[in-house]
Structure formats: C-alpha cells, structure tokens
Design a protein around this motif. Structure first.
Motif, PDB file in Angstrom:
ATOM      1  N   LEU A  56       0.842  -1.190   0.000  1.00 28.96           N
ATOM      2  CA  LEU A  56       0.000   0.000   0.000  1.00 28.96           C
ATOM      3  C   LEU A  56       0.877   1.239   0.000  1.00 28.96           C
ATOM      4  O   LEU A  56       1.933   1.272   0.639  1.00 28.96           O
ATOM      5  N   LEU A  57       0.443   2.253  -0.704  1.00 31.78           N
ATOM      6  CA  LEU A  57       1.149   3.525  -0.780  1.00 31.78           C
ATOM      7  C   LEU A  57       0.232   4.622  -0.256  1.00 31.78           C
ATOM      8  O   LEU A  57      -0.961   4.410  -0.071  1.00 31.78           O
ATOM      9  N   ASP A  58       0.791   5.791  -0.050  1.00 29.97           N
ATOM     10  CA  ASP A  58      -0.011   6.936   0.342  1.00 29.97           C
ATOM     11  C   ASP A  58      -0.783   7.396  -0.892  1.00 29.97           C
ATOM     12  O   ASP A  58      -0.211   7.959  -1.813  1.00 29.97           O
ATOM     13  N   GLY A  59      -2.075   7.107  -0.928  1.00 30.80           N
ATOM     14  CA  GLY A  59      -2.901   7.489  -2.068  1.00 30.80           C
ATOM     15  C   GLY A  59      -2.908   6.466  -3.188  1.00 30.80           C
ATOM     16  O   GLY A  59      -3.223   6.806  -4.329  1.00 30.80           O
ATOM     17  N   GLY A  60      -2.569   5.222  -2.885  1.00 28.62           N
ATOM     18  CA  GLY A  60      -2.586   4.196  -3.919  1.00 28.62           C
ATOM     19  C   GLY A  60      -2.051   2.870  -3.432  1.00 28.62           C
ATOM     20  O   GLY A  60      -1.936   2.625  -2.239  1.00 28.62           O
ATOM     21  N   PHE A  61      -1.708   2.002  -4.385  1.00 31.39           N
ATOM     22  CA  PHE A  61      -1.137   0.702  -4.072  1.00 31.39           C
ATOM     23  C   PHE A  61      -0.313   0.227  -5.252  1.00 31.39           C
ATOM     24  O   PHE A  61      -0.352   0.813  -6.334  1.00 31.39           O
ATOM     25  N   ALA A  62       0.480  -0.823  -5.025  1.00 33.74           N
ATOM     26  CA  ALA A  62       1.374  -1.363  -6.052  1.00 33.74           C
ATOM     27  C   ALA A  62       1.000  -2.815  -6.334  1.00 33.74           C
ATOM     28  O   ALA A  62       0.758  -3.595  -5.413  1.00 33.74           O
ATOM     29  N   LEU A  63       0.947  -3.153  -7.627  1.00 33.78           N
ATOM     30  CA  LEU A  63       0.682  -4.510  -8.087  1.00 33.78           C
ATOM     31  C   LEU A  63       1.901  -5.012  -8.846  1.00 33.78           C
ATOM     32  O   LEU A  63       2.762  -4.229  -9.232  1.00 33.78           O
ATOM     33  N   ASP A  64       1.968  -6.315  -9.095  1.00 31.54           N
ATOM     34  CA  ASP A  64       3.049  -6.899  -9.869  1.00 31.54           C
ATOM     35  C   ASP A  64       2.808  -6.582 -11.345  1.00 31.54           C
ATOM     36  O   ASP A  64       1.762  -6.928 -11.902  1.00 31.54           O
ATOM     37  N   ALA A  65       3.765  -5.928 -11.990  1.00 25.92           N
ATOM     38  CA  ALA A  65       3.606  -5.505 -13.378  1.00 25.92           C
ATOM     39  C   ALA A  65       3.615  -6.675 -14.349  1.00 25.92           C
ATOM     40  O   ALA A  65       3.156  -6.529 -15.480  1.00 25.92           O
ATOM     41  N   THR A  66       4.110  -7.852 -13.934  1.00 25.94           N
ATOM     42  CA  THR A  66       4.076  -9.003 -14.828  1.00 25.94           C
ATOM     43  C   THR A  66       2.670  -9.599 -14.914  1.00 25.94           C
ATOM     44  O   THR A  66       2.356 -10.287 -15.875  1.00 25.94           O
ATOM     45  N   GLU A  67       1.832  -9.333 -13.921  1.00 24.41           N
ATOM     46  CA  GLU A  67       0.459  -9.853 -13.920  1.00 24.41           C
ATOM     47  C   GLU A  67      -0.512  -8.924 -14.633  1.00 24.41           C
ATOM     48  O   GLU A  67      -1.456  -9.373 -15.277  1.00 24.41           O
ATOM     49  N   VAL A  68      -0.325  -7.616 -14.494  1.00 21.25           N
ATOM     50  CA  VAL A  68      -1.214  -6.638 -15.117  1.00 21.25           C
ATOM     51  C   VAL A  68      -0.366  -5.447 -15.571  1.00 21.25           C
ATOM     52  O   VAL A  68       0.496  -4.968 -14.835  1.00 21.25           O
ATOM     53  N   ALA A  69      -0.593  -5.001 -16.820  1.00 17.12           N
ATOM     54  CA  ALA A  69       0.219  -3.916 -17.379  1.00 17.12           C
ATOM     55  C   ALA A  69      -0.444  -2.553 -17.233  1.00 17.12           C
ATOM     56  O   ALA A  69       0.237  -1.529 -17.209  1.00 17.12           O
ATOM     57  N   HIS A  70      -1.771  -2.517 -17.150  1.00 16.84           N
ATOM     58  CA  HIS A  70      -2.483  -1.249 -17.067  1.00 16.84           C
ATOM     59  C   HIS A  70      -3.794  -1.487 -16.320  1.00 16.84           C
ATOM     60  O   HIS A  70      -4.477  -2.474 -16.572  1.00 16.84           O
ATOM     61  N   LEU A  71      -4.144  -0.595 -15.428  1.00 17.15           N
ATOM     62  CA  LEU A  71      -5.380  -0.727 -14.666  1.00 17.15           C
ATOM     63  C   LEU A  71      -5.935   0.655 -14.407  1.00 17.15           C
ATOM     64  O   LEU A  71      -5.208   1.568 -14.012  1.00 17.15           O
ATOM     65  N   ARG A  72      -7.240   0.798 -14.661  1.00 18.19           N
ATOM     66  CA  ARG A  72      -7.893   2.078 -14.459  1.00 18.19           C
ATOM     67  C   ARG A  72      -9.375   1.838 -14.214  1.00 18.19           C
ATOM     68  O   ARG A  72      -9.943   0.865 -14.691  1.00 18.19           O
ATOM     69  N   GLY A  73     -10.005   2.692 -13.435  1.00 23.17           N
ATOM     70  CA  GLY A  73     -11.431   2.580 -13.178  1.00 23.17           C
ATOM     71  C   GLY A  73     -11.732   2.151 -11.750  1.00 23.17           C
ATOM     72  O   GLY A  73     -10.885   2.246 -10.862  1.00 23.17           O
ATOM     73  N   ARG A  74     -12.957   1.651 -11.536  1.00 25.57           N
ATOM     74  CA  ARG A  74     -13.394   1.270 -10.204  1.00 25.57           C
ATOM     75  C   ARG A  74     -12.996  -0.167  -9.902  1.00 25.57           C
ATOM     76  O   ARG A  74     -13.213  -1.069 -10.697  1.00 25.57           O
ATOM     77  N   VAL A  75     -12.372  -0.360  -8.742  1.00 23.21           N
ATOM     78  CA  VAL A  75     -11.957  -1.686  -8.289  1.00 23.21           C
ATOM     79  C   VAL A  75     -12.365  -1.852  -6.829  1.00 23.21           C
ATOM     80  O   VAL A  75     -12.651  -0.880  -6.143  1.00 23.21           O
ATOM     81  N   ASP A  76     -12.399  -3.103  -6.377  1.00 28.17           N
ATOM     82  CA  ASP A  76     -12.692  -3.407  -4.976  1.00 28.17           C
ATOM     83  C   ASP A  76     -11.430  -3.935  -4.315  1.00 28.17           C
ATOM     84  O   ASP A  76     -10.717  -4.756  -4.894  1.00 28.17           O
ATOM     85  N   LEU A  77     -11.148  -3.466  -3.117  1.00 32.35           N
ATOM     86  CA  LEU A  77      -9.975  -3.890  -2.357  1.00 32.35           C
ATOM     87  C   LEU A  77     -10.426  -4.806  -1.226  1.00 32.35           C
ATOM     88  O   LEU A  77     -11.334  -4.467  -0.468  1.00 32.35           O
ATOM     89  N   TYR A  78      -9.806  -5.997  -1.142  1.00 30.71           N
ATOM     90  CA  TYR A  78     -10.159  -7.003  -0.143  1.00 30.71           C
ATOM     91  C   TYR A  78      -8.951  -7.346   0.711  1.00 30.71           C
ATOM     92  O   TYR A  78      -7.819  -7.328   0.226  1.00 30.71           O
ATOM     93  N   ASP A  79      -9.205  -7.674   1.968  1.00 32.51           N
ATOM     94  CA  ASP A  79      -8.210  -8.250   2.859  1.00 32.51           C
ATOM     95  C   ASP A  79      -8.690  -9.662   3.154  1.00 32.51           C
ATOM     96  O   ASP A  79      -9.551  -9.868   4.000  1.00 32.51           O
ATOM     97  N   GLY A  80      -8.148 -10.623   2.437  1.00 28.27           N
ATOM     98  CA  GLY A  80      -8.671 -11.982   2.512  1.00 28.27           C
ATOM     99  C   GLY A  80     -10.058 -11.998   1.908  1.00 28.27           C
ATOM    100  O   GLY A  80     -10.252 -11.651   0.754  1.00 28.27           O
ATOM    101  N   ALA A  81     -11.064 -12.366   2.694  1.00 29.27           N
ATOM    102  CA  ALA A  81     -12.442 -12.384   2.213  1.00 29.27           C
ATOM    103  C   ALA A  81     -13.213 -11.129   2.628  1.00 29.27           C
ATOM    104  O   ALA A  81     -14.342 -10.924   2.197  1.00 29.27           O
ATOM    105  N   ARG A  82     -12.596 -10.275   3.432  1.00 30.74           N
ATOM    106  CA  ARG A  82     -13.277  -9.080   3.946  1.00 30.74           C
ATOM    107  C   ARG A  82     -13.141  -7.922   2.959  1.00 30.74           C
ATOM    108  O   ARG A  82     -12.043  -7.540   2.578  1.00 30.74           O
ATOM    109  N   HIS A  83     -14.264  -7.365   2.540  1.00 31.05           N
ATOM    110  CA  HIS A  83     -14.285  -6.239   1.614  1.00 31.05           C
ATOM    111  C   HIS A  83     -13.926  -4.969   2.372  1.00 31.05           C
ATOM    112  O   HIS A  83     -14.648  -4.554   3.281  1.00 31.05           O
ATOM    113  N   LEU A  84     -12.805  -4.338   2.008  1.00 25.09           N
ATOM    114  CA  LEU A  84     -12.359  -3.143   2.709  1.00 25.09           C
ATOM    115  C   LEU A  84     -12.921  -1.867   2.110  1.00 25.09           C
ATOM    116  O   LEU A  84     -13.460  -1.026   2.819  1.00 25.09           O
ATOM    117  N   MET A  85     -12.748  -1.692   0.782  1.00 27.46           N
ATOM    118  CA  MET A  85     -13.169  -0.439   0.174  1.00 27.46           C
ATOM    119  C   MET A  85     -13.323  -0.567  -1.332  1.00 27.46           C
ATOM    120  O   MET A  85     -12.803  -1.501  -1.938  1.00 27.46           O
TER     121      MET A  85
END
Length: 116
Positions: free
Chosen positions: A41-70
């Motif tokens: 997690l970053l201040d105002g964002g987060f980091a993903l592995d670039a080998t799995e996804v090259a570009h991401l934009r729009g609405r997403v859901d953030l989970y901690d395990g099975a718990r929906h955070l935001m």
C-alpha cells in the motif's frame, strides 16, 4: 550498501524481496472477474506486480482476505521497477449495513423485552 554489490546479486535480492512481499500480503484487488494480489500500500494508492497486469484504471474493490475493505477509483497507473503503481482519486470504505438517512436518537431503546 546494496549499491556496492554486483548487478546479478542485487537483481536476485530484489526478486527475493518481491516474492516475500507477495507471500505476506493478504490484500487483493478485484476488477470484474479479474483478481490481482497487492504487493504494498502507498499513500494514495497501491502497487501490483507488473508481470500480472500492465495497465489498470477505473473502479476496483480492495479485499483483505475475504473481507471487503473499500471501493477505489484508479485514475492513473504507471510501471516502475517491475511494479504497477496505481494512484487513487477516491476510496470509499465498505460497510456491512446500509447508511442511515435520519438521525438516530441516542436515548431510544435498543430493543424490547417480551412480557413474561
């Protein structure tokens, strides 16, 4: 101090650090049916592995395990050092109940006891 090491050893240490972060993180991002693990997690964002996804934009859901955070709105993403850095415009905490559209009286009874 790590700058004094040969390039191959530095690359190996960086790869080991990324692998370790992947294992430790329970956070994940879901966009539709696609799911990616959050590396950090970053201040105002987060980091993903670039080998799995090259570009991401729009609405997403953030989970901690099975718990929906935001729910998050990603406005920009860029690849830096093998990570996809996603910057958020807004993030809304997920709740397990609907928001109230009235003021709840603090002195109101919480429940009723049946007559015995």
């Amino acid at each position: 101090m790590i700058e004094d090491l040969p390039k191959e050893i530095r690359a190996g240490l960086d790869e080991a650090r990324r692998r370790d972060q992947k294992r430790k993180s329970r956070l994940r991002v879901q966009a539709g049916a696609d799911v990616w693990r959050v590396q950090r997690l970053l201040d105002g964002g987060f980091a993903l592995d670039a080998t799995e996804v090259a570009h991401l934009r729009g609405r997403v859901d953030l989970y901690d395990g099975a718990r929906h955070l935001m729910q998050c709105l990603i406005v920009a993403s860029a690849v830096e050092d093998g990570e996809l850095i996603c910057l958020l415009k807004s993030s809304t905490r997920a709740t397990d109940r609907a928001p109230l559209d009235f003021v709840r009286d603090e002195t109101a009874p919480v429940g009723y006891l049946p007559r015995a």
